[in-house]
Write an enzyme that holds these catalytic residues in place. Structure first.
Site, PDB file in Angstrom:
ATOM      1  N   LEU A 169       0.817  -1.207   0.000  1.00 23.18           N
ATOM      2  CA  LEU A 169       0.000   0.000   0.000  1.00 23.18           C
ATOM      3  C   LEU A 169       0.854   1.262   0.000  1.00 23.18           C
ATOM      4  O   LEU A 169       0.752   2.101  -0.887  1.00 23.18           O
ATOM      5  CB  LEU A 169      -0.939  -0.001   1.217  1.00 23.18           C
ATOM      6  N   GLU A 216       0.001   0.667  10.477  1.00 24.23           N
ATOM      7  CA  GLU A 216      -1.447   0.464  10.379  1.00 24.23           C
ATOM      8  C   GLU A 216      -2.234   1.722  10.758  1.00 24.23           C
ATOM      9  O   GLU A 216      -3.334   1.660  11.286  1.00 24.23           O
ATOM     10  CB  GLU A 216      -1.899  -0.713  11.265  1.00 24.23           C
TER      11      GLU A 216
END
Length: 396
Positions: free
Chosen positions: A136, A374
Site C-alpha cells: 500500500l 497500520e
C-alpha cells in the site's frame, strides 16, 4: 443526542474458552522454548528467521484464523490475538511477521478474493509455504493512502502495473504481493483497485531490507513494479473497490497491532518486575521503592485495559458486527501503552536498561512502530473523532 456510544453493551465473557487457553498456553510454551533463548542474538544479526517461521507454520499459526477450506486453522480472532501477544512478549519482530502475513496480505485475499483466487493462493499462504506482502504505502503516500501513484493499465487480457511501494513488510522475502494501484486516476479513491502479483513475474524488483530503529528481524523493503503484466484474473475484488477493501483490511490489522502492543508492554512489565526484585539499592530491592512500584502498577493497569480493548474489537469482528471504532481505540490505546511501558522499563533498569544485554532496550526500540504502523496515532484520533461525533449526533 444519540447515546448509543454510552449505552452499547457486549455479550463478552471475561473467561477464555478451553480452546483459547490451549492456544495461549501452547504458543507460550513454544515461544519460551524456541524463540526467547536467542532473541537478543537474532536482533543483533538482523536476519530474517526463516527457521522460526517454518516452525510457526507447522503449528498452524500462519493461517490461524483463516478458513480450514483454504488451509487455515479455523480459529477465531481472539485466538489470533492471544498468539500474537505471546510471540510479541519475547520477539515483536517475529510477531509482526505473523500478524502482517495473516491479516494484511493473506487477509486481503480472504476478504476480497473470489473462490478461484482463494483456492489458488491461500493454501500455500495459510500453510506458511509462501509469505504474503501487502503493498500500500509509497514514498509519497503514507497516512494519505488515497494519494498513491502506482498505476494498473488494462492491456488486452492483462493488467500492466507500474509504481514503487515502500516500507513493505515481507517486501524482500515475500512470494505473493497484494498491490494497490490506480486503475482510473480521475476517480480519486473510487479509481483504486487491488491486484495479486506473484514475486516471480517479470518486472517485480524487491529492494534490500531497510535498516531500521527496531523490529530488526522483520523484513521491510521497497518493491518496484516495472511494466509488470498480470492476468486479468489477478484483479482482487471489483474494479474501483480497492480503497474500500483496504480500509477494511486496515481495521483488522489494527487489532493485530493492538495485540502485538500488549505483548511488548507485558514483556516490559515482566522483565522490570524480575529486575526490580533482584537489583538492590540502599540495602533493599528497588522494587520495594514506591516510585518503582507505581511505574509497574501503571504498566499493569495499561496492559489489562489494552488487552480488554483488543479482545472487544476481536470479538466484534468474529461476530460480524461493526468494529472500526473499537479497532482504532484498541490500536491507539495499546500502542501508546506499550510506549509508556517500554519507557518506564528502561528507567527502572537504569543504566542497564540502556544496554543491549537486557531485553527492555529492544522493547524500547520495537515499540515505536506500534504508534506508526497500520495508521499513526494521529490518524486513529481522526478516525475516532469522526466515529464518536457520528454516534453522538454531533452533526445532527
Amino acid at each position: 443526542m444519540n447515546l448509543n456510544l454510552l449505552e452499547r453493551t457486549y455479550d463478552l465473557s471475561f473467561e477464555l474458552t478451553e480452546d483459547h487457553q490451549m492456544i495461549r498456553d501452547s504458543v507460550r510454551d513454544f515461544v519460551e522454548r524456541y524463540v526467547a533463548p536467542d532473541v537478543i542474538e537474532r536482533d543483533a544479526k538482523k536476519e530474517f528467521p526463516f527457521d522460526l517461521i517454518k516452525m510457526l507454520a507447522d503449528q498452524g499459526l500462519m493461517g490461524i484464523y483463516h478458513h480450514e477450506q483454504y488451509g487455515g486453522a479455523g480459529f477465531d480472532t481472539i485466538s489470533f490475538c492471544l498468539a500474537i501477544e505471546e510471540i510479541a512478549r519475547w520477539d515483536a519482530s517475529l510477531a509482526l511477521t505473523v500478524a502482517s502475513h495473516t491479516s494484511l496480505g493473506t487477509g486481503h485475499i480472504a476478504l476480497a478474493g473470489n473462490p478461484d483466487q482463494k483456492m489458488k493462493f491461500m493454501p500455500e499462504l495459510t500453510s506458511g509455504k509462501k509469505l504474503a506482502a501487502w503493498c500500500l504505502t509509497e514514498p509519497g503516500s503514507g497516512s494519505d493512502a488515497s494519494g498513491l501513484k502506482t498505476t494498473a493499465v488494462k492491456d488486452g487480457d492483462h493488467w500492466v502495473i507500474n509504481g514503487t511501494k515502500t516500507f513493505i513488510t515481507q517486501g524482500s522475502v515475500g512470494h505473493v504481493y497484494v498491490v494497490l494501484a490506480k486503475t482510473d486516476p480521475t476517480l480519486g479513491t473510487k479509481g483504486i483497485s487491488s491486484f495479486i502479483v506473484e514475486r516471480n513475474r517479470e518486472g517485480v524488483k524487491p529492494g534490500v531490507p531497510m535498516q531500521k530503529l527496531g523490529m530488526n528481524t522483520s523484513d521491510t523493503a521497497e518493491v518496484v513494479f516495472e511494466n509488470v503484466k498480470v492476468p486479468y484474473g489477478n484483479l482482487l475484488g471489483e474494479i474501483g473497490q480497492g480503497f474500500i477493501d483496504t480500509m477494511k483490511v486496515l481495521d483488522g490489522g489494527r487489532i493485530g497491532i493492538g495485540a502485538l502492543s500488549v505483548g511488548i508492554a507485558r514483556g516490559a512489565l515482566e522483565e522490570s518486575m524480575k529486575y526490580a526484585k533482584e537489583r538492590k539499592q540502599f540495602g533493599k530491592p528497588v522494587g520495594d521503592f514506591q516510585a518503582i512500584e507505581h511505574k509497574m502498577v501503571n504498566m499493569a493497569v495499561d496492559i489489562d485495559a489494552a488487552r480488554l480493548l483488543v479482545h472487544r474489537a476481536a470479538w466484534l469482528k468474529d461476530q460480524g458486527k461493526p468494529y472500526k471504532k473499537e479497532a482504532s481505540m484498541a490500536k491507539l490505546f495499546a500502542s501508546e501503552a506499550a510506549e509508556r511501558a517500554a519507557l518506564d522499563a528502561v528507567q527502572i533498569h537504569g543504566g542497564y536498561g540502556y544496554t543491549k544485554e537486557y531485553h527492555v532496550e529492544r522493547f524500547f526500540r520495537d515499540m515505536k512502530l506500534m504508534t506508526i504502523g497500520e495508521g499513526t496515532s494521529e490518524i486513529q484520533r481522526l478516525i475516532l473523532a469522526r466515529e464518536i461525533k457520528k454516534e453522538l449526533g454531533y452533526n445532527d
